[in-house]
Design a protein around this motif. Structure first.
Motif, mmCIF file in Angstrom:
data_model
loop_
_atom_site.group_PDB
_atom_site.id
_atom_site.type_symbol
_atom_site.label_atom_id
_atom_site.label_comp_id
_atom_site.label_asym_id
_atom_site.label_seq_id
_atom_site.Cartn_x
_atom_site.Cartn_y
_atom_site.Cartn_z
ATOM 1 N N GLY A 1 -7.130 3.333 -2.313
ATOM 2 C CA GLY A 1 -7.156 3.534 -3.756
ATOM 3 C C GLY A 1 -6.387 2.504 -4.557
ATOM 4 N N ALA A 2 -5.792 1.530 -3.866
ATOM 5 C CA ALA A 2 -4.955 0.539 -4.541
ATOM 6 C C ALA A 2 -5.786 -0.602 -5.134
ATOM 7 N N ASP A 3 -5.195 -1.274 -6.086
ATOM 8 C CA ASP A 3 -5.801 -2.470 -6.663
ATOM 9 C C ASP A 3 -5.601 -3.618 -5.668
ATOM 10 N N ARG A 4 -6.681 -4.020 -5.021
ATOM 11 C CA ARG A 4 -6.557 -5.012 -3.949
ATOM 12 C C ARG A 4 -6.083 -6.370 -4.439
ATOM 13 N N THR A 5 -6.291 -6.674 -5.712
ATOM 14 C CA THR A 5 -5.857 -7.981 -6.217
ATOM 15 C C THR A 5 -4.339 -8.108 -6.199
ATOM 16 N N GLY A 6 -3.659 -6.960 -6.159
ATOM 17 C CA GLY A 6 -2.192 -7.008 -6.135
ATOM 18 C C GLY A 6 -1.617 -6.962 -4.734
ATOM 19 N N ILE A 7 -2.476 -6.962 -3.708
ATOM 20 C CA ILE A 7 -2.006 -6.909 -2.318
ATOM 21 C C ILE A 7 -2.284 -8.256 -1.658
ATOM 22 N N GLU A 8 -1.292 -9.109 -1.679
ATOM 23 C CA GLU A 8 -1.476 -10.448 -1.116
ATOM 24 C C GLU A 8 -1.434 -10.428 0.400
ATOM 25 N N HIS A 9 -0.531 -9.602 0.950
ATOM 26 C CA HIS A 9 -0.379 -9.516 2.409
ATOM 27 C C HIS A 9 -0.509 -8.045 2.828
ATOM 28 N N PRO A 10 -1.720 -7.614 3.219
ATOM 29 C CA PRO A 10 -1.953 -6.201 3.551
ATOM 30 C C PRO A 10 -1.005 -5.649 4.617
ATOM 31 N N ALA A 11 -0.704 -6.430 5.665
ATOM 32 C CA ALA A 11 0.159 -5.928 6.742
ATOM 33 C C ALA A 11 1.544 -5.578 6.205
ATOM 34 N N ALA A 12 2.110 -6.458 5.381
ATOM 35 C CA ALA A 12 3.431 -6.207 4.811
ATOM 36 C C ALA A 12 3.386 -5.038 3.835
ATOM 37 N N TRP A 13 2.318 -4.988 3.035
ATOM 38 C CA TRP A 13 2.172 -3.907 2.044
ATOM 39 C C TRP A 13 2.097 -2.554 2.755
ATOM 40 N N LEU A 14 1.314 -2.482 3.812
ATOM 41 C CA LEU A 14 1.146 -1.231 4.544
ATOM 42 C C LEU A 14 2.439 -0.830 5.266
ATOM 43 N N ALA A 15 3.155 -1.796 5.820
ATOM 44 C CA ALA A 15 4.422 -1.484 6.491
ATOM 45 C C ALA A 15 5.415 -0.883 5.508
ATOM 46 N N LYS A 16 5.424 -1.416 4.289
ATOM 47 C CA LYS A 16 6.329 -0.879 3.266
ATOM 48 C C LYS A 16 5.931 0.540 2.891
ATOM 49 N N VAL A 17 4.637 0.771 2.705
ATOM 50 C CA VAL A 17 4.164 2.103 2.328
ATOM 51 C C VAL A 17 4.493 3.118 3.423
ATOM 52 N N VAL A 18 4.202 2.776 4.676
ATOM 53 C CA VAL A 18 4.462 3.697 5.781
ATOM 54 C C VAL A 18 5.958 3.981 5.907
ATOM 55 N N THR A 19 6.773 2.947 5.794
ATOM 56 C CA THR A 19 8.224 3.141 5.906
ATOM 57 C C THR A 19 8.726 4.110 4.846
ATOM 58 N N ASN A 20 8.289 3.936 3.623
ATOM 59 C CA ASN A 20 8.763 4.810 2.548
ATOM 60 C C ASN A 20 8.190 6.216 2.646
ATOM 61 N N LEU A 21 6.969 6.361 3.137
ATOM 62 C CA LEU A 21 6.430 7.686 3.396
ATOM 63 C C LEU A 21 7.269 8.402 4.461
ATOM 64 N N CYS A 22 7.685 7.664 5.465
ATOM 65 C CA CYS A 22 8.500 8.246 6.530
ATOM 66 C C CYS A 22 9.892 8.617 6.029
ATOM 67 N N LEU A 23 10.456 7.796 5.167
ATOM 68 C CA LEU A 23 11.769 8.116 4.606
ATOM 69 C C LEU A 23 11.720 9.441 3.855
ATOM 70 N N ASN A 24 10.651 9.674 3.127
ATOM 71 C CA ASN A 24 10.505 10.948 2.416
ATOM 72 C C ASN A 24 10.419 12.115 3.397
ATOM 73 N N ARG A 25 9.708 11.910 4.500
ATOM 74 C CA ARG A 25 9.549 12.970 5.482
ATOM 75 C C ARG A 25 10.835 13.231 6.264
#
Length: 295
Positions: free
Chosen positions: A43-67
């Motif tokens: 659902g993200a704006d792909r034009t703002g995601i220059e490096h998908p691997a780094a973007w996804l690692a950040k998202v997963v890390t922060n989702l885990c911190l919440n959990r």
């Protein structure tokens, strides 16, 4: 051939699952976190995601911190010994485990040690040790200063110890040792068990109040041998056992017919069993059940 968004995500999924599992100690919750990351990615704006691997690692890390915050509260109310959800690693579920250090990083022992850390300390430690992130990269993931990340890493290392290979890697000799161990336990062979256990061996079992299990660690080789010799024949009645790799270590799967009822990871040093972590809580075996098929 055009790469679809789903294809791009699937190339990252194994790495993201490995990251989430190390952060959470739960395979089921790690899968949920990775799936949530996919929904955000789609659902993200792909034009703002220059490096998908780094973007996804950040998202997963922060989702885990919440959990992790809610997970800690649940674990404080947990019945008996808490152990991580076991993962069968022979098929590369947690990435390549080619060195003793890599195996130690996903061991049950290490995941228990990581419980000593605050959620942010754990994230810093895992990103640094397991994924080789520099402190500047970690700062970007966690939205912290580089100096703060260095401080958090030092504190984490002080709490869990320097990264090292604590136990011998899995081998054919260990498989023979584990097979002899379960045979002796099944037969109630006290002398046989004592020969296989180190003097300082410890047994941990996690039943979560769902099934019968020792609620506290059993410490000392002679006490572990007595515990198993006394209850082993009754426990093993009607069960079958297969040797498999659990969290990078030689392990044992227990079967009641086609149902997986337990997974244990063995720690071995100098040819003797120094620790066994056995998970029999059925709620913690769901992921491993999907990994394994009854031989």
């Amino acid at each position: 051939m055009t790469t679809t968004l789903a294809d791009e995500f699937e190339t990252q999924r194994p790495r993201l699952f490995s990251l989430a599992y190390r952060l959470l100690g739960s395979a089921e919750e790690a899968e949920d976190a990775v799936q949530d990351a996919y929904l955000r990615f789609s659902g993200a704006d792909r034009t703002g995601i220059e490096h998908p691997a780094a973007w996804l690692a950040k998202v997963v890390t922060n989702l885990c911190l919440n959990r992790l915050t809610s997970a800690r509260a649940r674990r404080e109310r947990y019945v008996g010994t808490w152990l991580p959800e076991p993962v069968v690693t022979a098929d590369g579920a947690l990435g390549p485990l080619e060195s003793a250090e890599q195996r130690d990083a996903v061991s049950m022992a290490m995941l228990v040690l990581l419980e000593r850390l605050t959620p942010t300390e754990r994230a810093v430690y895992v990103l640094r040790e397991a994924f080789g992130y520099g402190h500047r990269e970690i700062a970007g993931v966690l939205d912290l200063s580089e100096a703060n990340c260095r401080q958090l890493y030092r504190r984490a290392v002080q709490r869990v110890g320097e990264p090292q290979a604590r136990f011998e890697p899995a081998s054919e000799q260990q498989e023979e040792l584990v097979t002899s161990f379960i045979t002796a336990a099944r037969d109630g062979d006290l002398a046989g068990l004592e020969k296989l256990l180190a003097a300082d061996a410890t047994w941990w079992s996690d039943g979560g109040g769902k099934v019968t299990a020792a609620r506290w660690p059993i410490e000392g080789g002679p006490r572990v041998a007595q515990f198993l010799a006394g209850g082993g024949p009754k426990f093993a009645a009607g069960l079958e056992f297969t040797v498999t790799e659990v969290n990078g270590a030689t392990g044992l799967a227990s079967w009641a017919g086609d149902t997986l009822v337990g997974l244990a990871a063995f720690e071995v040093r100098d040819g003797l069993v120094v620790g066994v972590r056995a998970v029999v809580n059925p709620e913690k075996l769901a992921f491993a059940r999907r990994q394994l098929t009854r031989p």
